[in-house]
Design a protein around this motif. Sequence first.
Motif, mmCIF file in Angstrom:
data_model
loop_
_atom_site.group_PDB
_atom_site.id
_atom_site.type_symbol
_atom_site.label_atom_id
_atom_site.label_comp_id
_atom_site.label_asym_id
_atom_site.label_seq_id
_atom_site.Cartn_x
_atom_site.Cartn_y
_atom_site.Cartn_z
ATOM 1 N N LEU A 164 1.321 -1.924 2.965
ATOM 2 C CA LEU A 164 2.836 -1.924 4.631
ATOM 3 C C LEU A 164 3.947 -2.370 3.900
ATOM 4 O O LEU A 164 3.770 -3.829 3.801
ATOM 5 N N PRO B 88 -11.511 3.738 5.690
ATOM 6 C CA PRO B 88 -10.130 4.437 5.032
ATOM 7 C C PRO B 88 -9.229 2.687 4.807
ATOM 8 O O PRO B 88 -10.375 2.534 4.885
ATOM 9 N N GLY B 89 -8.318 2.981 4.456
ATOM 10 C CA GLY B 89 -7.257 1.993 4.112
ATOM 11 C C GLY B 89 -7.086 1.206 5.009
ATOM 12 O O GLY B 89 -6.160 0.525 4.203
ATOM 13 N N GLY B 90 -7.091 1.401 5.742
ATOM 14 C CA GLY B 90 -5.850 0.720 6.485
ATOM 15 C C GLY B 90 -6.162 -0.659 7.208
ATOM 16 O O GLY B 90 -7.356 -1.136 6.410
ATOM 17 N N GLY B 91 -5.398 -1.745 7.707
ATOM 18 C CA GLY B 91 -5.638 -2.526 8.190
ATOM 19 C C GLY B 91 -5.249 -3.481 6.816
ATOM 20 O O GLY B 91 -5.043 -5.306 7.404
ATOM 21 N N PHE C 95 4.064 -5.050 13.949
ATOM 22 C CA PHE C 95 4.376 -3.878 12.928
ATOM 23 C C PHE C 95 4.239 -3.088 13.936
ATOM 24 O O PHE C 95 4.413 -1.885 13.368
ATOM 25 N N MET D 167 4.422 9.698 6.777
ATOM 26 C CA MET D 167 4.799 8.633 6.772
ATOM 27 C C MET D 167 6.452 8.929 6.092
ATOM 28 O O MET D 167 7.244 8.022 6.566
ATOM 29 N N ALA E 123 5.836 4.961 16.235
ATOM 30 C CA ALA E 123 6.670 4.151 16.320
ATOM 31 C C ALA E 123 7.734 5.385 15.512
ATOM 32 O O ALA E 123 8.220 4.574 14.955
ATOM 33 N N ASN F 122 -10.889 2.630 0.458
ATOM 34 C CA ASN F 122 -9.175 3.457 -0.005
ATOM 35 C C ASN F 122 -8.543 1.730 0.098
ATOM 36 O O ASN F 122 -9.189 0.845 1.449
ATOM 37 N N GLU G 252 -2.339 -4.274 5.350
ATOM 38 C CA GLU G 252 -0.774 -4.690 5.909
ATOM 39 C C GLU G 252 -0.554 -5.257 4.331
ATOM 40 O O GLU G 252 -0.049 -5.131 3.531
ATOM 41 N N TYR H 261 1.875 9.435 0.953
ATOM 42 C CA TYR H 261 1.369 9.953 2.732
ATOM 43 C C TYR H 261 1.866 10.742 3.026
ATOM 44 O O TYR H 261 3.492 10.232 3.906
ATOM 45 N N ILE I 245 -2.905 3.995 -0.625
ATOM 46 C CA ILE I 245 -1.547 4.358 -0.301
ATOM 47 C C ILE I 245 -0.778 3.484 0.563
ATOM 48 O O ILE I 245 -0.459 2.583 0.825
ATOM 49 N N ALA J 77 5.340 3.591 4.373
ATOM 50 C CA ALA J 77 6.547 2.909 5.006
ATOM 51 C C ALA J 77 6.880 2.146 6.151
ATOM 52 O O ALA J 77 6.219 3.678 6.760
ATOM 53 N N LYS K 276 -1.641 7.748 -3.543
ATOM 54 C CA LYS K 276 -1.582 9.022 -2.621
ATOM 55 C C LYS K 276 -0.393 8.603 -1.774
ATOM 56 O O LYS K 276 0.080 7.714 -1.007
ATOM 57 N N HIS L 256 7.251 2.247 9.752
ATOM 58 C CA HIS L 256 8.455 3.054 10.651
ATOM 59 C C HIS L 256 8.152 2.145 12.315
ATOM 60 O O HIS L 256 7.382 1.440 12.915
HETATM 61 O O1 V47 Z 1 -3.353 -0.045 9.513
HETATM 62 C C1 V47 Z 1 0.339 0.327 11.958
HETATM 63 C C2 V47 Z 1 -0.051 1.343 9.313
HETATM 64 C C3 V47 Z 1 -1.813 2.121 9.448
HETATM 65 C C4 V47 Z 1 2.891 1.009 11.696
HETATM 66 O O2 V47 Z 1 -7.084 5.701 3.667
HETATM 67 C C5 V47 Z 1 2.072 1.530 10.109
HETATM 68 O O3 V47 Z 1 -6.604 7.721 3.356
HETATM 69 C C6 V47 Z 1 4.306 1.957 9.364
HETATM 70 O O4 V47 Z 1 -4.264 3.337 6.879
HETATM 71 N N1 V47 Z 1 4.709 1.701 10.634
HETATM 72 C C7 V47 Z 1 -3.128 3.014 9.391
HETATM 73 N N2 V47 Z 1 2.555 1.694 9.485
HETATM 74 C C8 V47 Z 1 -3.195 3.966 8.338
HETATM 75 C C9 V47 Z 1 -3.570 3.909 7.340
HETATM 76 C C10 V47 Z 1 -4.150 5.375 7.242
HETATM 77 C C11 V47 Z 1 -3.389 6.320 6.960
HETATM 78 C C12 V47 Z 1 -3.595 8.049 5.993
HETATM 79 C C13 V47 Z 1 -4.320 7.760 4.939
HETATM 80 C C14 V47 Z 1 -5.165 6.549 4.784
HETATM 81 C C15 V47 Z 1 -6.068 6.363 3.716
HETATM 82 C C16 V47 Z 1 -4.813 5.019 5.936
HETATM 83 O O5 V47 Z 1 -1.002 1.886 9.546
HETATM 84 C C17 V47 Z 1 -2.805 0.876 10.254
HETATM 85 C C18 V47 Z 1 -0.444 0.170 9.652
HETATM 86 O O6 V47 Z 1 -0.652 -0.266 7.888
HETATM 87 N N3 V47 Z 1 0.768 1.086 10.358
HETATM 88 N N4 V47 Z 1 1.886 0.346 12.282
HETATM 89 C C19 V47 Z 1 4.401 1.386 11.490
HETATM 90 N N5 V47 Z 1 4.962 0.926 12.447
#
Ligand code: V47
Length: 361
Positions: free
Chosen positions: A221, A177-180, A76, A297, A327, A217, A182, A294, A252, A255, A292, A257
């Motif tokens: 996804l 941060p909140g990523g990863g 993704f 996105m 993306a 956070n 999924e 965001y 968060i 969405a 949030k 992309h």
């Molecule tokens: O972990 C990757 C996602 C995340 C795509 O903690 C995609 O406040 C959409 O986590 N389309 C990173 N999403 C960004 C993130 C984030 C962003 C803003 C604020 C905070 C916070 C956290 O972006 C990744 C993944 O889940 N991601 N590819 C995509 N094509």
Amino acid sequence: MIDSLEQAGLADIHQKILNGQRLNAEDGKRLYETHHLPALGYLANLVREQKNGNIAYYIYNQHINYSNICTNLCRFCAFGKEKEAPGSYEMSLQEIEEKIKERLGEPISEVHIVGGIHPDLPYTYYTDMLRLIKRIRPGIHIQAFTCVEIAHLAELAGMSIEETLKDLTDAGLDSIPGGGAEVFSTRIREKLCPEKLPGGKWLEVAKTAHRLGIKSNATMLYGHIETVEERIEHLIALREAQDETGGFMCFIPLAFHPKNTGLEEIAPTGGIDDLKNIAVSRLMLDNFPHIKAYWVMLGPKVAQIALWYGADDLDGTVLEEKITHMAGGETAQAMTRKEIEKLIKASGREPVERDTLYNHL
Ligand code: V47
């Protein structure tokens, strides 16, 4: 609205919310499946206003994506690249220093740092990066490295997650941060990101951080191949983790992309699904203080409307975001404080600039 809630078949959920009762998986499913968006928004807004009144938060922040070289190569993701692939990059510490120095004149309160799972940058690159930023900009809050990166750094350092988090904190890390995250479902992870840290481990890293007093956070996804049931399972797993530690600040919904990803055939999410994810997460995550929208996105227009569907935060000024834009994200790279405040005021909410920990500035 009472008639509408009856019409939407959501009167019993309304009653639960009024009684402060927790919603179950079946309730969550019904909320996702309703076509009565105003009724869903009304319910989410009840909780949003109970928790955060009329406030809509934003933060003056700077994003740094230090490298897109990644061994996970999730289907993704358009950001991650193999080391030799065209478009791959890695910032030297000097480049990071320049990025921070360029903006010393601005009232930035947070630097948000995320990168790929790099195959060979040494552990000291990450700790030196933190120290460097704190040396140039001592007061700044560093929100850095997703739980996936933290697990990778622990492996690199040959230390436990707990030891690594302590070491990173000594070097300057303030929150995560909140990523990863999924979608935690094993089915989804096997199909889309088999190399990535499993969902259970992601939660373990987050909970370990919380036990050490490090806030974090969480994200989800959505809008690819996940089912409604998998979304609900994800939300409930987060809610249970939050019951244990109370360390999550904000959720968060991200969405999906599709452009330039391995899932290009999937259509981008629509406004309805975007608002539903905000609203259902506000209702299911009764122990999360903040939701949030965001804007990077969702686009500023949907993010603004989301302030009436459960969201109380728009993130911030951002500047130089790469994950969404690679993306196919068409939003701007940054918003000024004035633009964010205008967006919030026009929605009838009260803009409040916050720091990372939601203190009012
Ligand atoms: O972990 C990757 C996602 C995340 C795509 O903690 C995609 O406040 C959409 O986590 N389309 C990173 N999403 C960004 C993130 C984030 C962003 C803003 C604020 C905070 C916070 C956290 O972006 C990744 C993944 O889940 N991601 N590819 C995509 N094509």
